[in-house]
Design a protein around this motif. Structure first.
Motif, PDB file in Angstrom:
ATOM      1  N   GLU A   1       0.726  -1.286   0.062  1.00  0.00           N
ATOM      2  CA  GLU A   1      -0.021  -0.029   0.080  1.00  0.00           C
ATOM      3  C   GLU A   1       0.874   1.230  -0.229  1.00  0.00           C
ATOM      4  O   GLU A   1       0.335   2.270  -0.651  1.00  0.00           O
ATOM      5  N   ARG A   2       2.094   1.155   0.797  1.00  0.00           N
ATOM      6  CA  ARG A   2       2.941   2.361   0.436  1.00  0.00           C
ATOM      7  C   ARG A   2       3.418   2.613  -0.778  1.00  0.00           C
ATOM      8  O   ARG A   2       3.386   3.898  -1.246  1.00  0.00           O
ATOM      9  N   VAL A   3       3.490   1.633  -1.701  1.00  0.00           N
ATOM     10  CA  VAL A   3       3.619   1.822  -3.182  1.00  0.00           C
ATOM     11  C   VAL A   3       2.703   2.489  -3.866  1.00  0.00           C
ATOM     12  O   VAL A   3       2.872   3.130  -4.831  1.00  0.00           O
ATOM     13  N   ALA A   4       1.653   1.627  -3.526  1.00  0.00           N
ATOM     14  CA  ALA A   4       0.418   1.959  -4.361  1.00  0.00           C
ATOM     15  C   ALA A   4      -0.046   3.736  -4.079  1.00  0.00           C
ATOM     16  O   ALA A   4      -0.346   4.186  -5.091  1.00  0.00           O
ATOM     17  N   ARG A   5       0.259   4.016  -2.823  1.00  0.00           N
ATOM     18  CA  ARG A   5      -0.344   5.331  -2.764  1.00  0.00           C
ATOM     19  C   ARG A   5       1.107   6.457  -3.168  1.00  0.00           C
ATOM     20  O   ARG A   5       0.562   7.455  -3.558  1.00  0.00           O
ATOM     21  N   ALA A   6       2.262   5.785  -3.004  1.00  0.00           N
ATOM     22  CA  ALA A   6       3.383   6.685  -3.721  1.00  0.00           C
ATOM     23  C   ALA A   6       3.365   8.109  -2.885  1.00  0.00           C
ATOM     24  O   ALA A   6       3.752   8.859  -3.882  1.00  0.00           O
ATOM     25  N   GLY A   7       3.058   8.274  -1.930  1.00  0.00           N
ATOM     26  CA  GLY A   7       3.161   9.662  -1.148  1.00  0.00           C
ATOM     27  C   GLY A   7       1.750  10.373  -1.265  1.00  0.00           C
ATOM     28  O   GLY A   7       1.941  11.542  -0.935  1.00  0.00           O
ATOM     29  N   THR A   8       0.853   9.591  -1.984  1.00  0.00           N
ATOM     30  CA  THR A   8      -0.602  10.648  -1.852  1.00  0.00           C
ATOM     31  C   THR A   8      -1.383   9.972  -0.773  1.00  0.00           C
ATOM     32  O   THR A   8      -1.196   8.884  -0.119  1.00  0.00           O
ATOM     33  N   THR A   9      -2.661  10.620  -0.615  1.00  0.00           N
ATOM     34  CA  THR A   9      -3.520  10.256   0.295  1.00  0.00           C
ATOM     35  C   THR A   9      -5.083  10.082  -0.322  1.00  0.00           C
ATOM     36  O   THR A   9      -6.046  10.242   0.334  1.00  0.00           O
TER      37      THR A   9
END
Length: 278
Positions: free
Chosen positions: A134-142
């Motif tokens: 999920e960290r990768v899927a979000r890639a810094g987004t919310t």
């Protein structure tokens, strides 16, 4: 440690496993809020209010992705794309799941649990934890997806050439298996990226492409960063449908985020982080 050669792929730093050709990206250490947030639920509600014909939302799905909670993830390596047929056959010669014939450069789709376990036994890599995925899927987004609070589009967003801000291709398109054992909801989890193991099916993420052509049954929600499921064999045939996106620990010195986790901050207070290429 796997044999890795530092290189450049699509203009970004990458690490290639020379024997197999699997390309990895370095995912920077960071904090993120894992799970379906109140803001994301409101975004889905807005889509429903607009009578978006492409969105079908099931309340029980939302409950399986909550409560949202802050997680800290050290730096690690994740494959740019799911394992291909050619790469699967490098590790498991003669790999053929006997269902559908795919080209060598297409994802290796695994239909039998025993084949999945054999593949995991021979790979010199590990599976990502659910938090790492999920960290990768979000890639810094919310937002619901890394491109915003909007419904994915079958004709464009399933393009396997798309890379997210971390340089990962086709995130959410294929079903991808994680190391964790599936449990409904996040009441049992901690604040780190360690997989939660036990008896039961593995967690899967993504899978919108495996449902195409879309028929208005909620397939697009599989691309939402927070949505998750368990790898349950389909009865009576005992088939599973999943790919593998391999992971590795970062081979250099351990790297953790330079700042403390903002548990007491709102998402509006938290700045967008740099991409993996910076």
């Amino acid at each position: 440690m796997a044999e890795l050669i530092e290189t450049v792929v699509t203009g970004r730093p990458a690490w290639r496993h020379e024997p197999s050709g699997v390309v990895f990206r370095r995912i920077p250490a960071g904090h993120f809020r894992m799970g379906l947030s109140d803001e994301e639920l409101e975004a889905v509600g807005a889509m429903l209010d607009d009578e978006d014909p492409e969105i079908v939302w099931y309340p029980n799905t939302a409950a399986e992705c909550r409560p949202a909670h802050w997680v800290t993830v050290p730096a690690f390596l994740l494959a740019r794309q799911p394992l291909t047929v050619a790469q699967a056959r490098h590790f498991l010669p003669g790999y053929d799941d006997g269902e559908i014939e795919f080209a060598d450069d297409e994802p290796a789709i695994i239909y039998r649990e025993k084949v999945l376990e054999r593949m995991l036994d021979v790979l010199p890599f590990r599976l990502p934890s659910e938090a790492e995925w999920e960290r990768v899927a979000r890639a810094g987004t919310t937002t619901l997806t890394y491109w915003g609070d909007m419904a994915p589009r079958e004709e464009t967003d399933l393009d396997p050439r798309h890379e997210n801000p971390f340089g990962l291709a086709a995130v959410g398109c294929a079903t991808e298996v994680c190391a964790d054992t599936y449990r409904p909801g996040y009441h049992h989890v901690g604040d780190d990226a360690v997989p939660h193991l036990g008896d039961g099916p593995r967690v899967t993420r993504g899978g919108a492409a495996f449902c195409r052509p879309w028929q208005g049954c909620g397939e697009e929600t599989l691309m939402f960063s927070a949505v998750r499921a368990g790898l349950y064999p389909q009865k009576p045939v005992d088939l599973i449908v999943t790919g593998i996106r391999p992971a590795l620990d970062w081979p250099g010195p351990p790297e953790m985020p330079p700042r403390p986790r903002p548990d007491q901050l709102t998402l509006l207070d938290w700045p967008t982080e740099p991409t993996a290429a910076s």
